[in-house]
Scaffold this motif. Structure first.
Motif, PDB file in Angstrom:
ATOM      1  N   ASP A 134     -10.907  -4.886  -6.116  1.00 29.95           N
ATOM      2  CA  ASP A 134     -10.168  -4.305  -7.240  1.00 29.95           C
ATOM      3  C   ASP A 134      -9.575  -2.941  -6.853  1.00 29.95           C
ATOM      4  OD1 ASP A 134      -9.545  -4.484 -10.221  1.00 29.95           O
ATOM      5  OD2 ASP A 134     -10.591  -2.562 -10.149  1.00 29.95           O
ATOM      6  N   ARG A 135     -10.386  -2.115  -6.184  1.00 27.23           N
ATOM      7  CA  ARG A 135      -9.932  -0.786  -5.737  1.00 27.23           C
ATOM      8  C   ARG A 135      -8.851  -0.891  -4.669  1.00 27.23           C
ATOM      9  NH1 ARG A 135     -15.397   0.302  -5.412  1.00 27.23           N
ATOM     10  NH2 ARG A 135     -15.329   0.214  -3.134  1.00 27.23           N
ATOM     11  N   GLU A 136      -9.002  -1.854  -3.763  1.00 23.28           N
ATOM     12  CA  GLU A 136      -8.124  -1.964  -2.591  1.00 23.28           C
ATOM     13  C   GLU A 136      -6.925  -2.881  -2.818  1.00 23.28           C
ATOM     14  OE1 GLU A 136      -8.426  -0.332   0.240  1.00 23.28           O
ATOM     15  OE2 GLU A 136     -10.340   0.636  -0.172  1.00 23.28           O
ATOM     16  N   ALA A 137      -6.806  -3.481  -4.003  1.00 21.69           N
ATOM     17  CA  ALA A 137      -5.781  -4.513  -4.238  1.00 21.69           C
ATOM     18  C   ALA A 137      -4.372  -4.026  -3.911  1.00 21.69           C
ATOM     19  CB  ALA A 137      -5.857  -4.998  -5.680  1.00 21.69           C
ATOM     20  N   ASP A 138      -4.030  -2.814  -4.342  1.00 22.31           N
ATOM     21  CA  ASP A 138      -2.677  -2.302  -4.101  1.00 22.31           C
ATOM     22  C   ASP A 138      -2.412  -2.131  -2.600  1.00 22.31           C
ATOM     23  OD1 ASP A 138      -2.240  -2.294  -6.789  1.00 22.31           O
ATOM     24  OD2 ASP A 138      -2.459  -0.123  -7.053  1.00 22.31           O
ATOM     25  N   ARG A 139      -3.409  -1.632  -1.875  1.00 23.85           N
ATOM     26  CA  ARG A 139      -3.242  -1.446  -0.427  1.00 23.85           C
ATOM     27  C   ARG A 139      -3.093  -2.803   0.269  1.00 23.85           C
ATOM     28  NH1 ARG A 139      -6.592  -0.287   4.573  1.00 23.85           N
ATOM     29  NH2 ARG A 139      -8.442  -1.011   3.466  1.00 23.85           N
ATOM     30  N   LEU A 140      -3.869  -3.789  -0.156  1.00 27.74           N
ATOM     31  CA  LEU A 140      -3.787  -5.129   0.452  1.00 27.74           C
ATOM     32  C   LEU A 140      -2.421  -5.757   0.181  1.00 27.74           C
ATOM     33  CD1 LEU A 140      -7.341  -6.481  -0.449  1.00 27.74           C
ATOM     34  CD2 LEU A 140      -6.539  -5.731   1.810  1.00 27.74           C
ATOM     35  N   THR A 141      -1.924  -5.566  -1.035  1.00 31.12           N
ATOM     36  CA  THR A 141      -0.606  -6.110  -1.383  1.00 31.12           C
ATOM     37  C   THR A 141       0.497  -5.395  -0.603  1.00 31.12           C
ATOM     38  OG1 THR A 141      -1.278  -6.917  -3.533  1.00 31.12           O
ATOM     39  CG2 THR A 141       1.044  -6.372  -3.282  1.00 31.12           C
ATOM     40  N   GLU A 142       0.316  -4.093  -0.411  1.00 34.76           N
ATOM     41  CA  GLU A 142       1.302  -3.313   0.369  1.00 34.76           C
ATOM     42  C   GLU A 142       1.358  -3.825   1.813  1.00 34.76           C
ATOM     43  OE1 GLU A 142       1.813   1.313   1.613  1.00 34.76           O
ATOM     44  OE2 GLU A 142       0.876   0.931  -0.326  1.00 34.76           O
ATOM     45  N   LEU A 143       0.178  -4.063   2.404  1.00 35.90           N
ATOM     46  CA  LEU A 143       0.143  -4.618   3.760  1.00 35.90           C
ATOM     47  C   LEU A 143       0.797  -5.998   3.786  1.00 35.90           C
ATOM     48  CD1 LEU A 143      -3.512  -3.703   4.840  1.00 35.90           C
ATOM     49  CD2 LEU A 143      -1.409  -2.701   5.739  1.00 35.90           C
ATOM     50  N   ASP A 144       0.531  -6.793   2.746  1.00 34.52           N
ATOM     51  CA  ASP A 144       1.057  -8.155   2.682  1.00 34.52           C
ATOM     52  C   ASP A 144       2.559  -8.169   2.430  1.00 34.52           C
ATOM     53  OD1 ASP A 144       0.624 -10.943   2.838  1.00 34.52           O
ATOM     54  OD2 ASP A 144       0.540 -11.120   0.670  1.00 34.52           O
ATOM     55  N   SER A 145       3.071  -7.127   1.771  1.00 33.43           N
ATOM     56  CA  SER A 145       4.520  -7.093   1.496  1.00 33.43           C
ATOM     57  C   SER A 145       5.317  -6.907   2.783  1.00 33.43           C
ATOM     58  CB  SER A 145       4.855  -5.978   0.500  1.00 33.43           C
ATOM     59  OG  SER A 145       4.630  -4.704   1.069  1.00 33.43           O
ATOM     60  N   ALA A 146       4.681  -6.316   3.806  1.00 33.08           N
ATOM     61  CA  ALA A 146       5.372  -6.090   5.085  1.00 33.08           C
ATOM     62  C   ALA A 146       5.509  -7.384   5.887  1.00 33.08           C
ATOM     63  CB  ALA A 146       4.635  -5.037   5.907  1.00 33.08           C
ATOM     64  N   ILE A 147       4.482  -8.250   5.829  1.00 30.33           N
ATOM     65  CA  ILE A 147       4.511  -9.431   6.712  1.00 30.33           C
ATOM     66  C   ILE A 147       4.122 -10.729   5.996  1.00 30.33           C
ATOM     67  CG2 ILE A 147       4.140  -8.163   8.855  1.00 30.33           C
ATOM     68  CD1 ILE A 147       1.162  -8.879   8.711  1.00 30.33           C
TER      69      ILE A 147
END
Length: 203
Positions: free
Chosen positions: A24-37
């Motif tokens: 829940d805390r890291e969701a935005d960071r994980l999505t940001e990484l996923d948006s790149a690749i």
């Protein structure tokens, strides 16, 4: 070994609940990484999946470590879209099945079960270490868990960081070819989060 700590169902429920909070805390960071690749949905998908896991475990707490993991895996498969649901679901279900019906398990038994889960993920996804996937974090973590929880956490985090220069060979990121280099893999990153919460709960 005499005097070796055993971990019961309550410990495993605490791990899954902690994982849900961390995702829940890291969701935005994980999505940001996923948006790149990738598809830019990794964080949101896992957040929904692990929230469902935590709710299920609270409503009907399974009685054994194996049942906690198997239940969590089934919940992820039924809740999470994309590739991450089946992959994480397979990891936890196979690990749970490997633990069997034991009321409590040692760290060594958990390391063996996690290794079995990782092997099942590799078979399902057709990937191996170096392909820039969750296996880059999970494989060294499962090996290091034989030493300690802290070693598993360090191995997973190092494995996730090591995906940055790699060329993606599996999944959506592989379509980018050379452009997949220079980005940390979101699946390896979320796997490191999962192992980090295990180490936290064990500590």
């Amino acid at each position: 070994m005499a005097g070796e700590t055993e971990y019961d169902a309550e410990f495993f429920r605490a791990w899954m609940t902690a994982a849900a909070s961390a995702v829940d805390r890291e969701a935005d960071r994980l999505t940001e990484l996923d948006s790149a690749i990738g598809d830019a949905d990794h964080g949101a998908n896992l957040k929904r999946g692990f929230a469902a896991v935590a709710a299920t475990l609270e409503k009907e707490p399974p009685a054994t470590p194996g049942a906690v993991l198997a239940t969590s895996g089934r919940q992820l498969i039924s809740t999470v879209g994309g590739a991450s649901g089946p992959l994480y679901g397979t990891l936890l279900r196979r690990a749970g099945k490997t633990l069997g019906d034991a009321p409590a398990v040692s760290r060594a038994a958990l390391a063996e079960a996690l290794a079995a889960g990782v092997a099942a993920v590799a078979q399902l996804g057709g990937a191996r270490v170096g392909d820039k996937t969750m296996l880059d974090a999970l494989t060294p973590a499962a090996e290091a868990l034989g030493t300690s929880f802290a070693a598993a956490r360090e191995a997973a985090e190092a494995g996730a960081l090591a995906t940055v220069p790699l060329l993606a060979r599996k999944g959506r990121a592989s379509y980018l070819g050379e452009r997949s280099r220079g980005h940390q893999d979101p699946g390896a990153t979320s796997s490191a989060v999962l192992i980090a919460t295990l180490a936290e709960v064990a500590a």
